[in-house]
Write an enzyme that holds these catalytic residues in place. Structure first.
Site, short mmCIF file in Angstrom:
data_model
loop_
_atom_site.label_atom_id
_atom_site.label_comp_id
_atom_site.label_asym_id
_atom_site.label_seq_id
_atom_site.Cartn_x
_atom_site.Cartn_y
_atom_site.Cartn_z
N SER A 31 0.82 -1.22 0.00
CA SER A 31 0.00 0.00 0.00
C SER A 31 0.85 1.26 0.00
CB SER A 31 -0.93 0.01 1.22
OG SER A 31 -0.16 -0.04 2.42
N HIS A 164 -39.07 24.29 -11.52
CA HIS A 164 -39.20 23.41 -12.69
C HIS A 164 -38.45 23.95 -13.90
CE1 HIS A 164 -42.61 21.52 -10.48
NE2 HIS A 164 -42.85 22.78 -10.13
N SER A 285 -12.94 25.10 -28.44
CA SER A 285 -13.15 23.84 -29.14
C SER A 285 -12.05 23.68 -30.17
CB SER A 285 -14.51 23.87 -29.83
OG SER A 285 -14.53 22.97 -30.92
N LYS A 291 -16.35 28.75 -30.13
CA LYS A 291 -16.83 28.19 -28.87
C LYS A 291 -16.11 28.69 -27.64
CE LYS A 291 -18.95 24.58 -28.39
NZ LYS A 291 -20.26 24.20 -27.91
N GLU A 298 -18.59 22.03 -15.72
CA GLU A 298 -18.94 20.66 -16.08
C GLU A 298 -18.11 19.64 -15.30
OE1 GLU A 298 -20.31 21.00 -20.70
OE2 GLU A 298 -18.24 21.40 -20.24
N LYS A 333 -8.26 3.96 2.38
CA LYS A 333 -7.43 5.13 2.10
C LYS A 333 -7.63 5.73 0.72
CE LYS A 333 -4.28 2.90 4.47
NZ LYS A 333 -5.32 2.43 5.39
N1 ARG Z 1 -1.46 -1.09 5.68
C1 ARG Z 1 -2.47 -1.41 6.63
C2 ARG Z 1 -3.70 -0.54 6.45
O1 ARG Z 1 -3.65 0.34 5.69
C3 ARG Z 1 -1.97 -1.18 8.01
C4 ARG Z 1 -1.18 -2.32 8.49
C5 ARG Z 1 -1.93 -3.24 9.31
N2 ARG Z 1 -1.64 -4.50 8.75
C6 ARG Z 1 -1.80 -5.67 9.39
N3 ARG Z 1 -1.49 -6.70 8.75
N4 ARG Z 1 -2.26 -5.72 10.61
O2 ARG Z 1 -4.72 -0.75 7.06
#
Ligand code: ARG
Length: 487
Positions: A31, A164, A285, A291, A298, A333
């Protein structure tokens, strides 16, 4: 991301494993490519945690000093880009622990005592969001201010008020602009209310059950600007209400931006011609040289889709999760970051568009009474003369038909024509009605008269609009102060 993973990659959980992770697992699990933006907040938490370990007697004075120095140095290196996560770092916590070990050797390994990535990530995301909500509010304040400045110029400008999307009754154009400000002001209010609930610190909850080490979660909470530590460690690591609630607030802002965007698109069209957009906030455009397109409005309208989608995405992820932490929670996230990025992108563009648009006052005023928009005023005049509203409504309805058949507007009608359609228009007030202050039919058929007459609280009379604006300016000043940390 740099790939300097030549050596043995650092893992925070390698001890009981004989083999390394498969490529497929690693690619699924990593991540750091999106959670790296939490690094500054993770470092804040690390400093607070180092102090609490020191107070618990688990770090010596010298170890604390070296730890804090290393954290400062690491923060600096993150800022300059000298320290970067690698593809081998599973997440932001892994990358930062590697950075600490590079600086401190085995002392760096002491900081993990008493905390888990589970309480860390929940803390990081709260810190990130509380910080970014203030940035978002500052951008909303700029949009509110742009709308209020235009409203100030156009409190006296009559516009066709619509229901309306049909001409309904004339309104002050400033009144309409301020209607949007009220919507955004509620959004800010919602975020401030959100912040109150989000200001709880999960640090100290560890993986799920707290720690056997003598830590002080309340002290850590205070140091990080939270109002208190979480009273239940299991709830603390599992709860993502704060993320979902934020995404609702963001989606609502998106909906408000979208409604304003739709109005801008209409107003800028050849059919309306209410506004002209500044070149800096419109596009051309590639084929049609004439235009001038409302792309900003938008995109504001279009991006509300992803803001709503982000809320749906997280709610769906959370639904049915057993306590406590589950890896599903890593999916919180990207929707949150996308919502923050989207708002910080759209709000300044919309503020600029509104601040620089030129309002076609003549066109607005000319079209304000079109479509027999003063019909209600005429009916209400009859009511004030003592005619039951039901009959008044009917009489004015006949007058509209008379005008349509004869290709006339209300203002073109003679007294004879009025009397022919209904004697109510020209007859004296009913017995017992004091007619001394009553306007005549001609006066009622004036747009400024119609606006000024709507002078009760909340109405569109220009004087009321100016009072409304003054009150809103105070509200928005308080919002700006809150966003800047002065409230
Ligand atoms: N990267 C994880 C998250 O975003 C946090 C780590 C927790 N990972 C775990 N294996 N307990 O939630």
């Amino acid at each position: 991301m740099a790939d300097n993973s030549g050596g043995k990659p650092l893992r925070l959980w390698g001890g009981r494993f004989e083999g390394g992770p498969s490529d497929a697992l690693q690619r699924l699990s990593v991540s750091v490519q999106f959670d790296w933006r939490l690094a500054p907040y993770d470092l804040l938490g690390s400093r607070a945690h180092a102090r609490v370990l020191h107070r618990a007697g688990l770090l010596t004075d010298d170890e604390l000093r070296r730890m804090l120095e290393a954290l400062d140095d690491l923060e600096q290196a993150c800022k300059t880009g000298e320290f970067r996560p690698t593809v081998a770092d599973e997440d932001v916590h892994t990358a930062l622990e590697r950075g600490l070990l590079e600086r401190l050797g085995s002392l760096g390994g002491k900081l993990r005592a008493g905390r888990s990535r589970n309480d860390q990530i929940a803390t990081d995301l709260r810190l990130y969001l509380r910080d970014h909500v203030r940035r978002i509010v500052s951008r909303i304040v700029e949009l509110e201010t742009a709308l209020m400045n235009q409203a100030e110029q156009h409190a006296d400008t009559a516009a066709p008020g619509m229901t309306h999307l049909q001409h309904a009754q004339p309104v002050s154009f400033g009144h309409q602009l301020l209607a949007h400000v009220h919507a955004f002001a509620r959004d800010v209010d919602r975020l401030r209310d959100w912040d109150r609930r989000a200001a709880i610190s999960p640090l100290g909850s560890g993986a799920l059950a707290g720690s056997s080490l003598p830590l002080d979660p309340q002290a850590v909470a205070k140091e990080l600007g939270f109002t208190a530590a979480a009273p239940n460690s299991m709830d603390a690591v599992a709860d993502r209400d704060f993320a979902a609630e934020f995404l609702f607030c963001a989606a609502m802002i998106g909906v408000h931006l979208s409604r304003l965007g739709e109005e801008i698109v209409l107003w800028a069209s050849q059919e309306f011609r209410w506004i002209e957009m500044d070149d800096a906030y419109s596009t051309g455009s590639s084929i049609m040289p004439q235009k001038k397109n409302p792309d900003v409005a938008e995109l504001a309208r279009g991006k509300s889709g992803r803001l709503i989608g982000n809320l749906m995405s997280l709610l769906t992820t959370l639904k049915g999760l057993p306590l406590t932490y589950n890896r599903d929670l890593q999916e919180d996230k990207e929707p949150v970051f996308d919502a923050v990025d989207t708002l910080l992108l759209v709000l300044p563009a919309m503020a600029g568009l509104i601040a620089t648009m030129r309002v076609n006052t003549a066109r607005l005023e000319q079209s304000a009474p079109e479509g027999f928009a003063l019909a209600t005023d005429l009916a209400e005049l009859l009511v004030r003369k003592g005619v039951p509203f039901r009959e008044a409504h009917e009489a004015v309805g006949h007058l509209v038909v008379y005008c349509q058949v004869n290709d006339k507007d209300f203002a073109d009608l003679t007294g004879e024509e009025l009397a022919k359609v209904s004697p109510h228009f020209t007859s004296a007030p009913a017995a017992g009605v004091d007619g001394t202050d009553l306007p005549g039919v001609r006066e009622v058929l004036s747009v400024p008269g119609a606006l000024a007459a709507r002078k009760a609280y909340g109405g569109t009379a220009p004087d009321r609009v100016r009072e409304q604006l003054a009150a809103l300016r105070e509200v928005v000043d308080a919002q700006a102060a809150w966003a800047n940390g002065n409230a």
